[in-house]
Design an enzyme around this catalytic site. Structure first.
Site, mmCIF file in Angstrom:
data_model
loop_
_atom_site.group_PDB
_atom_site.id
_atom_site.type_symbol
_atom_site.label_atom_id
_atom_site.label_comp_id
_atom_site.label_asym_id
_atom_site.label_seq_id
_atom_site.Cartn_x
_atom_site.Cartn_y
_atom_site.Cartn_z
ATOM 1 C CE LYS B 75 2.987 -5.153 -1.437
ATOM 2 N NZ LYS B 75 3.598 -3.608 -1.534
ATOM 3 C CB SER B 150 0.487 -1.836 -2.840
ATOM 4 O OG SER B 150 1.977 -1.818 -2.692
ATOM 5 C CB SER B 174 2.996 0.394 -0.976
ATOM 6 O OG SER B 174 2.645 0.831 -2.124
#
Lengths: 479, 485
Positions: B75, B150, B174
């Protein structure tokens, strides 16, 4: 009404850089100076993702400072974030302590004209220093140097107990000497490692309420602080006398014009949005830890002063001056150990050494030679190897070269002439050259001997043993 | 079968047997990226050249270690030395981290191969990846829908087989919510289990890095790598290192499962509810003891979350001031304008919204009513979880109230977007671990995730429950993303 009808009320926030080897939240060195941005890392530069880790030494040093100033030590405390934007504050928040400081409710005792006075300490808390902005002289911009960012500080907040600039100076000197004694800060004011925010207000004598205060930030010389307080108090009294009101504001003291100026107005009043620092754990302080630290506290200045008077039979004045700075006091003790002549050591420190430091604007900790070397110098004088006037020359050389006094004396051929034959030669020569003095002596003017000895010293460039000269002149004159 | 379809434990087996080389694996994934990335848009950066070079180099080594040569996606809020770390924000568009996050050090020590940096909502704020400043990642099951967020890039890249596994991060759902929406296995670890050093902070007291994988076994394998105390993170907990694969036992007999009824009520889609109830029935069948219980905190948790996370974010994101790194405005004639214009120009709408909320709740006069109160509620929520965990080994709820929603559907309504994390956020507030496990699909074939919540630092029991369900239901073998256009 006049100035005499008012009372000045002063409270101080003193920031002192702690002398830990590494910064408060990373392992960068705290050392002063260095090329810009060479003492930093992703943590103190606030790179994205970097996290602080609290330096345990900082907690220990703060506890030590608290214990030395009679504070209560919190069993548990925490760090808080103080949020504001400024280019020298890389995280955009300073990690400080807000509602639970590490130390609170202490005091220090100062000497005033009316005897001893306790100045209350509201709190001592730990926080990090900010970086520095270097403004381009040609106005092309400012450069940020983060070497100082993250250097540990303690902030010592006093109660509004101070009533004059003199009391403030004496309080600051006391605080400085305590911090130096317990070796948590080197208190170098010109390097900014001891600086004060000064809050001043005035009120009519006898009034119960405090007046409205103004604050002068980041003052780092005793002289400026004294001048600024006196100026600001007078200015406030004038405002009040003219029927006005003092505005609560932050001022900047300008040393050149000797005036204060407003820094920012109230509309800019900052809301720091303090909240507990989520990146750090609660700081827990056990009784054992506190007691361990208490055991490391050295003998404090008052104790030393009393001991100097009782043990070394020094006059109170000498004891005061010597203990006012740890470096001087340590030098006195070590030199006395070497030469066993406390009064002589005291005299050399109080006149020659302090005089030299003052003339060169140096601090006691910058003395280049050791206490042992000073002790050795005094031994040489006491043994008659050199005279005390040569001793002064040797000391001056020691400031330059930090060599053993013995070496300096040999290198310069300053060994005292104590050989009877050699001295006799000089005496005869001087007597022959000064018939008038001889006549004066015979006419009953004893002082003439002093003059003759002086001439002989001059002839030998101070190397002749003055006691022997004196004795031999008298023998010759009385023949 | 293509190599990119395999799980990591299957790849490791083949590598151990020398049936394939590391370069084979790397090339397989890179070809899959070439094939699917245009549709899915999961990557901010693909490190093709570096990955191939490293694969070749590793193939030359005589001895191999367990994770050597396994590709991974990261990420884009986890710092990678020498590689762009953007947080999917214009603010850090060209930011190259000067150091590796602790998790990256661990991954590099295992000689894994980073295939690239994965898209996300800007600074991890959002539940759909639509708040990325660069691109909107698509759901591999239906390209017109969001992958969640996210960590949308992490879940979508794993679901579409562009990486075998990925690291995501959680602040409030997330990892789990996008895992639920994309049919992957995502774990939010106990707060303090994985080092946050090098994770670009959103809300420090909530942020955690966690694994997004194809199955439960891979999840435990990746957690083995990243978990552990780190002296550089004062909030990481110094507990003994565990081997989570030991918890992969196909047996839930006697396991006490609590089912908090409030998580099945209003706001939960009927098909989602039905699917989770079916899963719970399966657990009963397998010998678990299931009991309904009460955890009436969802609304309070949501408010608490937006206050605490906003407050911390408003402070954490202050460092992006245009002075030392990142975006700096060209329109500034004084210092204040550098600060204000840099931030105005480079932060997106959701980030601004959270900074403004966070600044507000910390302001003098409002602190007590919001931030302080939220901290008190947080304590109450923790207590309620502890109470339930004195009776149950795990709790089971839906992960997301709905399946993946359409792109653009919720971007104009912040509150509705916030409700996407209704079931996940209480877990972050309590700091306990929870995993999202695919348990079915709805009528339109969109995956549904079940959330298994465990006690503090008891990831093992979660894995045991998840593994048993997975072994007895075979979701992966039954359903595959179909990249519906």
């Amino acid at each position: 009404m006049s100035k005499e009808d008012y009372e000045i009320v002063i409270g101080l926030e003193v920031h002192s850089e702690l002398s830990t080897k590494t910064k408060i939240f990373c392992s960068c060195p705290t050392e002063f100076g260095g090329d810009p941005n060479t003492h930093c890392c992703p943590i103190c530069m606030a790179m994205p993702g970097a996290l602080p880790v609290l330096n345990k030494k900082v907690v220990e040093y703060a506890i030590k400072a608290g214990l030395a100033t009679n504070c209560e030590i919190a069993k548990e405390c925490k760090n808080d974030r103080k949020n504001y934007f400024y280019p020298d504050l890389p995280k955009s928040y300073q990690i400080s302590q807000f509602d639970i400081p590490i130390c609170s409710n202490g005091y220090v005792e100062i000497d005033t004209d009316n005897g001893k006075k306790k100045i209350g300490l509201t709190r001592i808390h730990i926080e990090e220093d900010a970086g520095k902005l270097n403004h381009d002289a040609y106005g092309r911009g400012s450069l940020v140097d983060l070497n100082r960012a993250g250097v540990p500080l303690i902030e010592i907040v006093s109660e509004p107990d101070l009533r004059s600039a003199e009391e403030v100076e004496s309080y600051l000197r006391k605080l400085k000497s305590i911090l130096e004694y317990i070796e948590v800060s080197d208190c170098k004011m010109q390097e900014g490692s001891l600086r004060a925010d000064v809050n001043v207000s005035v009120r009519k004598k006898g009034a119960k309420e405090f007046g409205i205060r103004t604050e002068m930030k980041n003052m780092n010389s005793f002289r400026s602080i004294v001048r600024a307080i006196n100026y600001e108090a007078e200015r406030q009294i004038e405002v009040l006398e003219e029927g006005g009101v003092v505005t609560q504001e932050t001022l900047r003291w300008d040393d050149v014009s000797g005036k204060t100026f407003a820094m920012r107005d109230k509309e800019d009043a900052q809301d720091y949005r303090y909240f507990p620092e989520p990146d750090l754990a609660i700081i827990k302080i056990s009784d054992e830890m506190k007691e361990e630290i208490r055991k490391t506290l050295p003998e404090m200045p008052e104790k030393r002063r009393e001991r100097y008077i009782s043990e070394y039979k020094l006059p109170e004045y000498d004891a005061n001056v010597l203990t006012s700075e740890k470096a001087l006091s340590d030098m006195f003790e070590k030199a006395t150990e070497v030469c066993n002549n406390p009064k002589a050591v005291s005299n050399w420190i109080m006149t020659e050494i302090i005089g030299f430091l003052n003339s060169k604007e140096l601090e006691a900790k910058e003395i280049p030679f050791t206490a042992e070397q000073l002790g050795n110098l005094i031994v040489l004088i006491d043994k008659g190897t050199i005279s005390s006037s040569i001793g002064k020359k040797v000391l001056n050389k020691m400031f330059e070269e930090a060599k053993e006094p013995k070496v300096i004396i040999e290198e310069n051929g300053w060994i005292q002439i104590s050989d009877e034959g050699a001295i006799k030669e000089v005496v005869i020569k001087i007597l022959e050259a000064n018939p008038q003095s001889v006549a004066d002596y015979k006419a009953g003017k004893d002082k003439a001997v002093g003059f003759l000895v002086g001439q002989a010293m001059k002839e030998t460039r101070g190397k002749a043993n003055p006691q022997m000269l004196n004795k031999m002149f008298l023998e010759e004159l009385n023949k | 079968m293509e190599l990119y379809e395999l799980t990591v434990h299957e790849l490791i087996e083949k590598l151990d047997k020398k049936e394939i080389t590391i370069s084979d694996i790397t090339k397989s994934y890179l070809s899959r990226i070439k094939e699917k990335e245009d549709d899915v848009q999961a990557f901010v950066t693909v490190t093709e050249k570096e990955a191939l070079e490293k694969a070749e180099e590793l193939d030359k080594k005589e001895t191999r270690t367990k994770y050597m040569g396994i590709p991974i996606g990261i990420k884009d809020n986890i710092c990678t030395k020498g590689l762009k770390t953007t947080c999917s924000s214009k603010m850090l568009e060209n930011f190259i981290a000067p150091y590796d996050a602790t998790v990256m050090e661990k991954i590099n020590n295992e000689n894994m191969i980073t295939l690239g940096k994965l898209n996300m909502d800007e600074f991890a704020m959002g539940s759909s990846t639509e708040f990325s400043a660069f691109k909107t990642t698509k759901n591999p099951w239906d390209l017109k829908r969001v992958p969640g967020g996210s960590s949308g890039g992490s879940a979508a890249s794993v679901a579409s087989n562009m990486v075998p596994w990925a690291l995501g991060s959680e602040t409030g759902g997330s990892i789990r919510q996008p895992s639920s929406l994309c049919g992957t296995v995502g774990l939010k670890t106990t707060y303090g289990l994985v080092s946050r050093f090098g994770l670009i902070a959103f809300a420090s007291s909530l942020d955690q890095i966690g694994p997004v994988t194809k199955d439960v076994e891979d999840n435990a394998l990746l957690l083995n790598v990243i978990a552990g105390y780190d002296s550089k993170d004062s909030t990481s907990k110094n507990i003994e290192k565990k081997d989570y694969t030991k918890a992969l036992v196909n047996d839930v007999k006697g396991l006490k499962i609590g089912v908090p009824k409030e998580f099945f009520g209003e706001g939960i889609n009927d098909e989602v509810r039905e699917s989770i109830i079916q899963a719970i029935e399966k657990y009963k069948e397998l010998g678990a003891i299931v009991e309904e219980c009460s955890l009436d905190i969802a609304n309070e948790a949501l408010s608490t979350y937006y206050i605490i996370a906003g407050a911390e974010a408003s402070s954490n994101l202050g460092r992006f001031d245009g002075i030392r790194y990142g975006y700096r405005t060209k329109n500034a004639s004084n210092l204040k304008e550098i600060f204000v214009n840099s931030r105005t120009e480079a932060f997106g709408p959701e980030v601004k919204r959270r900074i403004i909320t966070g600044t507000y709740v910390l302001s003098s006069g409002y602190y007590d009513a919001y931030y302080k109160k939220a901290q008190k509620v947080r304590t109450i929520i923790k207590d309620k979880f502890n109470e339930l965990f004195s009776k149950y080994d795990v709790l089971i709820t839906p992960t997301s109230p709905t399946v993946a929603f359409g792109i653009g559907e919720k971007t104009d309504n912040a509150l509705e977007m916030y409700l996407a994390d209704l079931c996940t956020i209480p877990i972050n507030i309590a700091g306990v671990p929870a995993l999202s496990l695919p348990c079915g699909v709805d009528k339109e074939g969109m995956p549904i995730g079940m959330q298994i919540i465990g006690k503090h630092f008891d990831e093992e029991t979660i894995y045991r429950a998840a593994y048993t369900y997975e072994q007895n239901t075979k979701f992966r073998e039954t359903y595959k993303p179909y990249f519906k256009k």
